[in-house]
Design a protein around this motif. Structure first.
Motif, PDB file in Angstrom:
ATOM      1  N   LEU A  90       0.825  -1.208   0.000  1.00  0.00           N
ATOM      2  CA  LEU A  90       0.000   0.000   0.000  1.00  0.00           C
ATOM      3  C   LEU A  90       0.860   1.260   0.000  1.00  0.00           C
ATOM      4  CD1 LEU A  90      -2.706  -1.183   2.541  1.00  0.00           C
ATOM      5  CD2 LEU A  90      -3.136  -0.574   0.158  1.00  0.00           C
ATOM      6  N   VAL A  91       1.941   1.243   0.745  1.00  0.00           N
ATOM      7  CA  VAL A  91       2.832   2.401   0.806  1.00  0.00           C
ATOM      8  C   VAL A  91       3.476   2.644  -0.560  1.00  0.00           C
ATOM      9  CG1 VAL A  91       4.979   3.277   1.801  1.00  0.00           C
ATOM     10  CG2 VAL A  91       3.258   2.214   3.281  1.00  0.00           C
ATOM     11  N   LEU A  92       3.981   1.578  -1.176  1.00  0.00           N
ATOM     12  CA  LEU A  92       4.709   1.723  -2.439  1.00  0.00           C
ATOM     13  C   LEU A  92       3.799   1.976  -3.630  1.00  0.00           C
ATOM     14  CD1 LEU A  92       7.337  -1.129  -1.955  1.00  0.00           C
ATOM     15  CD2 LEU A  92       7.814   1.321  -2.041  1.00  0.00           C
ATOM     16  N   GLU A  93       2.636   1.337  -3.659  1.00  0.00           N
ATOM     17  CA  GLU A  93       1.783   1.440  -4.836  1.00  0.00           C
ATOM     18  C   GLU A  93       0.800   2.594  -4.763  1.00  0.00           C
ATOM     19  OE1 GLU A  93      -0.656  -1.632  -7.711  1.00  0.00           O
ATOM     20  OE2 GLU A  93      -1.132  -1.651  -5.575  1.00  0.00           O
ATOM     21  N   THR A  94       0.356   2.960  -3.572  1.00  0.00           N
ATOM     22  CA  THR A  94      -0.694   3.978  -3.449  1.00  0.00           C
ATOM     23  C   THR A  94      -0.221   5.283  -2.829  1.00  0.00           C
ATOM     24  OG1 THR A  94      -1.515   3.482  -1.214  1.00  0.00           O
ATOM     25  CG2 THR A  94      -2.254   2.032  -2.995  1.00  0.00           C
ATOM     26  N   GLY A  95       1.004   5.314  -2.306  1.00  0.00           N
ATOM     27  CA  GLY A  95       1.469   6.510  -1.615  1.00  0.00           C
ATOM     28  C   GLY A  95       0.910   6.639  -0.218  1.00  0.00           C
ATOM     29  N   SER A  96       0.357   5.569   0.325  1.00  0.00           N
ATOM     30  CA  SER A  96      -0.182   5.587   1.687  1.00  0.00           C
ATOM     31  C   SER A  96       0.934   5.806   2.700  1.00  0.00           C
ATOM     32  CB  SER A  96      -0.854   4.244   2.012  1.00  0.00           C
ATOM     33  OG  SER A  96      -1.926   3.984   1.160  1.00  0.00           O
ATOM     34  N   SER A  97       0.624   6.524   3.763  1.00  0.00           N
ATOM     35  CA  SER A  97       1.539   6.546   4.897  1.00  0.00           C
ATOM     36  C   SER A  97       1.478   5.187   5.583  1.00  0.00           C
ATOM     37  CB  SER A  97       1.136   7.650   5.880  1.00  0.00           C
ATOM     38  OG  SER A  97      -0.129   7.353   6.466  1.00  0.00           O
ATOM     39  N   VAL A  98       2.463   4.907   6.427  1.00  0.00           N
ATOM     40  CA  VAL A  98       2.464   3.640   7.164  1.00  0.00           C
ATOM     41  C   VAL A  98       1.228   3.568   8.055  1.00  0.00           C
ATOM     42  CG1 VAL A  98       3.694   2.265   8.888  1.00  0.00           C
ATOM     43  CG2 VAL A  98       4.967   3.435   7.056  1.00  0.00           C
ATOM     44  N   LEU A  99       0.867   4.697   8.664  1.00  0.00           N
ATOM     45  CA  LEU A  99      -0.333   4.741   9.504  1.00  0.00           C
ATOM     46  C   LEU A  99      -1.566   4.392   8.685  1.00  0.00           C
ATOM     47  CD1 LEU A  99      -2.005   5.498  12.030  1.00  0.00           C
ATOM     48  CD2 LEU A  99      -1.955   7.873  11.207  1.00  0.00           C
TER      49      LEU A  99
END
Length: 485
Positions: A90-99
């Motif tokens: 999710l972090v790498l593909e969507t730009g989500s923060s870890v939170l």
């Protein structure tokens, strides 16, 4: 490389298959534009085949409640065991923060666990009193059949599973199409979890394809009985029009212009805390994100000063860094679109309380003040770290401003008078209103959905049962009727 990025194919009828179009979609990390996966795009013929497989598998799947329960339990275990790897995707593909990534996986697990509670709803029989002598009326709860699921890029894992888990629990089969920008987290991760859980062939199908190839096939295929879509209001209207002509059901969760209302007796500091969270989680790329902050004039100046100061301090940058709050927007086109909104507002003379900046693919917070609710700025859904502050002269005017929009998804009200807060919450024309909290709330056992241009239908148990099943009346005449002719 994370193992999930190797799952760059469609999952159809129990197999991972290359796309027959021979076209490749380059799935980019939105932070630095590096390629995380090269996705093989499926053809329209493959999508049709997936619907055929789902239709063939449906009746047998519906008849085995124990299998449905077992598969879902194993999927829950899979997500718990692999949570860290999935958050990394999710972090790498969507730009989500870890939170945000961890929040999203927790939402998925919660919906799966809630779905276990409705497995036995299918096949239930309710006896209904009859006005006709010696007639027994029975109402059977039956699956719809094949459900077509279309999910967006912003919460791709959760907004996919929100449809998939209850649909499968209720004896339906699913053909799912994720947004290609997040095809791994929104499609392949889910397919892998169900594959590992032993889902029968054809029950769940994840198709990695695009609109130029398949057009409206997700809606028009004769096997699709309901189209579940989360995305823009414009696309939702298009789906609704076609589905209506075909007399098909829809579950549409669409756009929002969500108001955050601060009444004259509110706790300003806590309101600021909530507004920061509700606006800037995932850079504002959430359908429930705060779009307009409406503040009573007695509190406006103090609120604006404190809100701007907090927004200035939010860490931005690489979302792989755990402390990052503001990460990238999903793509360059979205960045340019938002910058266009910002420049237009500046040319129109809207007051700038915080002038953000573009740094790579990141936009830092932009805050506009004393915004006119009739302006283009206030009418738009930003889907970015941009927000409008609007002054209201009375609490009554604040309610009127909140409702003066075509949308009605989520909303919030801040006040120290809880009775007043609840009364105002009922008056706000939105499917969800939160008193003394922010707008981004989600639970698996509440009726999640919007009013007006924000959608049709409700997710959440038990409301989803009515959405994803059909009632059938069976009457049994136990003694003969004397007919009049």
């Amino acid at each position: 490389m994370n193992q999930y990025f190797l799952l760059n194919k469609s999952y159809m009828n129990g197999k991972w298959v290359e796309g027959e179009t021979r076209r490749i979609y380059h799935d980019l990390n939105p932070f630095d534009d590096t390629v995380v996966a090269n996705i093989s795009i499926a053809s329209k013929a493959q999508l049709d085949a997936a619907f055929e497989a789902a239709s063939e598998a449906q009746k047998k799947w519906a008849q085995n409640a124990e299998l449905r329960k077992s598969v879902i339990e194993k999927v829950i275990a899979y997500f718990k065991e692999h949570q860290q790897e999935i958050v990394d995707v999710l972090v790498l593909e969507t730009g989500s923060s870890v939170l945000k990534g961890n929040v999203e996986v927790s939402f998925v697990i919660a919906d799966l666990e809630e779905s276990l509670k409705i497995v036995n709803e299918v096949g239930t029989v309710k006896i209904v009193e009859s006005a006709i002598p010696d007639k027994v009326n029975k109402v059977y709860r039956l699956p719809l059949g094949v459900i077509a699921s279309i999910s967006p890029f912003n919460f791709p894992l959760y907004l996919s599973m929100r449809t998939i888990a209850p649909a499968l629990a209720l004896g339906n089969t699913v053909v799912h199409k994720a947004d290609l920008q997040t095809g791994i987290s929104g499609g392949s991760v889910i397919a892998k979890a169900f594959e590992e859980a032993g889902v029968p062939s054809g029950v769940f199908n994840s198709i990695l394809t695009d609109i130029p190839e398949v057009g409206d096939t997700m809606i028009t295929n004769p096997h699709s009985k309901l189209i579940s879509f989360t995305g823009s209001t414009g696309v939702g209207k298009h789906i609704g029009k076609i589905a209506g002509e075909l007399l098909k059901r829809t579950a549409l969760e669409l756009g929002g212009n969500n108001p955050f209302v601060v009444l004259k007796n509110a706790d300003i500091d806590q309101a600021v805390n909530a507004a920061i969270m509700g606006k800037y989680l995932h850079q504002g790329q959430i359908c429930m994100s705060i779009n307009r902050i409406i503040v009573h004039e007695n509190l406006y100046e103090e609120f604006a000063i404190k809100f701007v100061e907090r927004a200035k301090q939010l860490p931005y940058g690489n979302p792989q860094v755990p402390s990052t709050v503001i990460g990238p927007l999903i793509n360059h086109a979205q960045i340019e679109k938002v910058l266009g909104f910002i420049e237009e507002a500046k040319k129109d003379g809207v007051e700038v309380l915080l002038d953000g900046k573009r740094e790579g693919n990141i936009l830092t917070p932009f805050i506009f003040g004393n915004v006119d609710n009739e302006s283009n700025l206030a009418r738009r859904e930003f889907f970015s770290p941009v927000v409008s502050l609007i002054k209201a002269s009375t609490d009554e005017e604040a309610i009127q401003i909140a409702n003066d929009t075509e949308y009605g998804l989520s909303s919030a009200v801040f006040t120290n008078d809880l009775t007043l807060g609840e009364d105002v919450a009922v008056q706000i024309e939105a499917g969800m209103t939160h008193v003394n909290d922010q707008t981004v709330n989600c639970l698996s056992n509440i009726p999640f959905g919007g009013m007006k241009g924000s959608g049709i239908g409700r997710f959440g148990n038990p409301w989803i049962v009515d959405e994803f099943t059909q009632a059938k009346w069976v009457s049994v005449q136990v003694k003969p009727i004397n007919y009049p002719f």
